[in-house]
Design an enzyme around this catalytic site. Structure first.
Site, mmCIF file in Angstrom:
data_model
loop_
_atom_site.group_PDB
_atom_site.id
_atom_site.type_symbol
_atom_site.label_atom_id
_atom_site.label_comp_id
_atom_site.label_asym_id
_atom_site.label_seq_id
_atom_site.Cartn_x
_atom_site.Cartn_y
_atom_site.Cartn_z
ATOM 1 N N PRO A 88 -28.458 1.390 -34.515
ATOM 2 C CA PRO A 88 -27.158 1.934 -34.884
ATOM 3 C C PRO A 88 -26.102 1.861 -33.786
ATOM 4 C CG PRO A 88 -28.790 3.676 -34.603
ATOM 5 C CD PRO A 88 -29.535 2.380 -34.585
ATOM 6 N N ASN A 89 -24.892 1.572 -34.236
ATOM 7 C CA ASN A 89 -23.660 1.572 -33.426
ATOM 8 C C ASN A 89 -23.542 0.381 -32.494
ATOM 9 O OD1 ASN A 89 -22.531 4.032 -34.484
ATOM 10 N ND2 ASN A 89 -24.170 5.095 -33.408
ATOM 11 N N ARG A 145 -15.627 -0.378 -27.489
ATOM 12 C CA ARG A 145 -15.568 0.973 -26.907
ATOM 13 C C ARG A 145 -16.583 1.074 -25.775
ATOM 14 N NH1 ARG A 145 -14.704 4.101 -31.905
ATOM 15 N NH2 ARG A 145 -12.641 3.425 -32.551
ATOM 16 N N TYR A 177 -21.577 -0.010 -21.650
ATOM 17 C CA TYR A 177 -22.297 -1.050 -22.396
ATOM 18 C C TYR A 177 -21.796 -2.475 -22.132
ATOM 19 C CZ TYR A 177 -24.070 2.966 -24.955
ATOM 20 O OH TYR A 177 -24.668 4.158 -25.283
ATOM 21 N N ASN A 202 -33.735 -3.393 -29.527
ATOM 22 C CA ASN A 202 -32.876 -2.339 -29.007
ATOM 23 C C ASN A 202 -32.600 -1.415 -30.188
ATOM 24 O OD1 ASN A 202 -31.005 -0.599 -27.990
ATOM 25 N ND2 ASN A 202 -29.638 -2.170 -27.156
ATOM 26 N N ALA A 240 -29.947 4.644 -30.715
ATOM 27 C CA ALA A 240 -30.326 6.062 -30.640
ATOM 28 C C ALA A 240 -31.663 6.348 -31.335
ATOM 29 C CB ALA A 240 -29.221 6.916 -31.242
ATOM 30 N N GLU A 253 -38.872 -3.935 -25.407
ATOM 31 C CA GLU A 253 -37.791 -2.968 -25.646
ATOM 32 C C GLU A 253 -36.648 -3.285 -24.688
ATOM 33 O OE1 GLU A 253 -39.100 1.036 -24.920
ATOM 34 O OE2 GLU A 253 -37.092 1.889 -25.208
ATOM 35 N N HIS A 293 -32.566 -2.173 -23.437
ATOM 36 C CA HIS A 293 -31.368 -1.330 -23.485
ATOM 37 C C HIS A 293 -30.318 -1.914 -22.559
ATOM 38 C CE1 HIS A 293 -33.391 1.651 -25.826
ATOM 39 N NE2 HIS A 293 -34.415 1.549 -25.001
ATOM 40 N N ARG A 324 -28.920 8.656 -17.564
ATOM 41 C CA ARG A 324 -27.965 9.315 -18.462
ATOM 42 C C ARG A 324 -28.494 10.703 -18.880
ATOM 43 N NH1 ARG A 324 -26.298 5.053 -22.853
ATOM 44 N NH2 ARG A 324 -24.631 6.593 -23.136
HETATM 45 O O1 CA2 Z 1 -28.271 1.205 -23.673
HETATM 46 C C1 CA2 Z 1 -28.607 0.904 -24.821
HETATM 47 O O2 CA2 Z 1 -28.740 -0.259 -25.199
HETATM 48 C C2 CA2 Z 1 -28.834 2.020 -25.853
HETATM 49 O O3 CA2 Z 1 -29.906 1.635 -26.698
HETATM 50 C C3 CA2 Z 1 -27.537 2.112 -26.652
HETATM 51 C C4 CA2 Z 1 -27.535 3.247 -27.669
HETATM 52 C C5 CA2 Z 1 -27.944 4.568 -26.996
HETATM 53 O O4 CA2 Z 1 -28.065 5.582 -27.986
HETATM 54 C C6 CA2 Z 1 -29.257 4.443 -26.245
HETATM 55 O O5 CA2 Z 1 -29.523 5.677 -25.608
HETATM 56 C C7 CA2 Z 1 -29.184 3.344 -25.207
HETATM 57 C C8 CA2 Z 1 -26.143 3.445 -28.259
HETATM 58 C C9 CA2 Z 1 -25.500 2.218 -28.792
HETATM 59 C C10 CA2 Z 1 -24.086 2.569 -29.131
HETATM 60 O O6 CA2 Z 1 -23.261 1.518 -28.727
HETATM 61 C C11 CA2 Z 1 -21.926 1.740 -28.672
HETATM 62 C C12 CA2 Z 1 -21.172 0.693 -28.196
HETATM 63 C C13 CA2 Z 1 -19.822 0.826 -28.103
HETATM 64 C C14 CA2 Z 1 -19.214 2.018 -28.484
HETATM 65 C C15 CA2 Z 1 -19.962 3.068 -28.954
HETATM 66 C C16 CA2 Z 1 -21.337 2.923 -29.062
#
Ligand code: CA2
Length: 154
Positions: free
Chosen positions: A10-11, A18, A23, A74, A77, A98, A100, A107
């Site tokens: 997700p996301n 963003r 990221y 990946n 969340a 895996e 990230h 974090r």
């Molecule tokens: O660091 C990563 O790749 C994560 O898997 C990214 C997830 C986060 O919940 C994990 O803890 C670590 C979140 C992805 C959300 O990506 C966004 C990108 C741009 C704007 C908002 C969210």
């Protein structure tokens, strides 16, 4: 050519728009293109997918049991919450890496726990989009090792 499913949770479709400080600036489509290029170099057929749905992610992992030799995941969340994703990964017989983009250990405390890690052969985190390419290198090596173990010597 072995197929590798590169699955994104997700996301991650928001990448590049963003939170670039966490990221990076690459969009998910940029990362997909880099993975496909690495796949050509490594002799892997890349199926790159993203979903915001936990059920769809579980379905793709189940599909991979028949259709893929290895998984790069990946789970976003769902990494930190999903026993369903863990159970599906445990049913997958091939290598699992895996990935990230960020380093979850730097974090919030809740990001330090990963259900995915309980099923993964290895974890790559904190190197942004490069982590996906490192994961594909690792997968290619694992698949080569497995082939050498099972193929009779010439
Ligand atoms: O660091 C990563 O790749 C994560 O898997 C990214 C997830 C986060 O919940 C994990 O803890 C670590 C979140 C992805 C959300 O990506 C966004 C990108 C741009 C704007 C908002 C969210």
């Amino acid at each position: 050519m072995p197929t590798v499913f590169v699955l994104n949770g997700p996301n991650l479709n928001l990448l590049g728009r963003r939170e670039p400080d966490i990221y990076g600036r690459d969009s998910l489509e940029d990362i997909a293109a880099r993975c496909r290029e690495a796949g050509r170099r490594l002799g892997l057929d890349i199926a790159f997918r993203q979903t915001n749905s936990e059920g769809e992610l579980v379905g793709w992992i189940q599909e991979a049991i028949e259709a893929a030799a290895a998984l790069v995941v990946n789970a976003g969340a769902y990494t930190h919450t999903s026993v369903a994703v863990l159970d599906a990964l445990r049913a997958f017989p091939g290598p699992i890496v895996e990935v990230h983009l960020s380093n979850p250990h730097r974090r919030e405390a809740f990001r330090a726990r990963s259900y995915v890690s309980l099923a993964a052969d290895g974890v790559i985190c904190g190197f942004g989009a490069t982590g996906y390419l490192l994961a594909l290198e690792a997968v290619a090596e694992r698949l080569r090792d497995r082939r050498e173990e099972t193929e009779p010597e010439a």
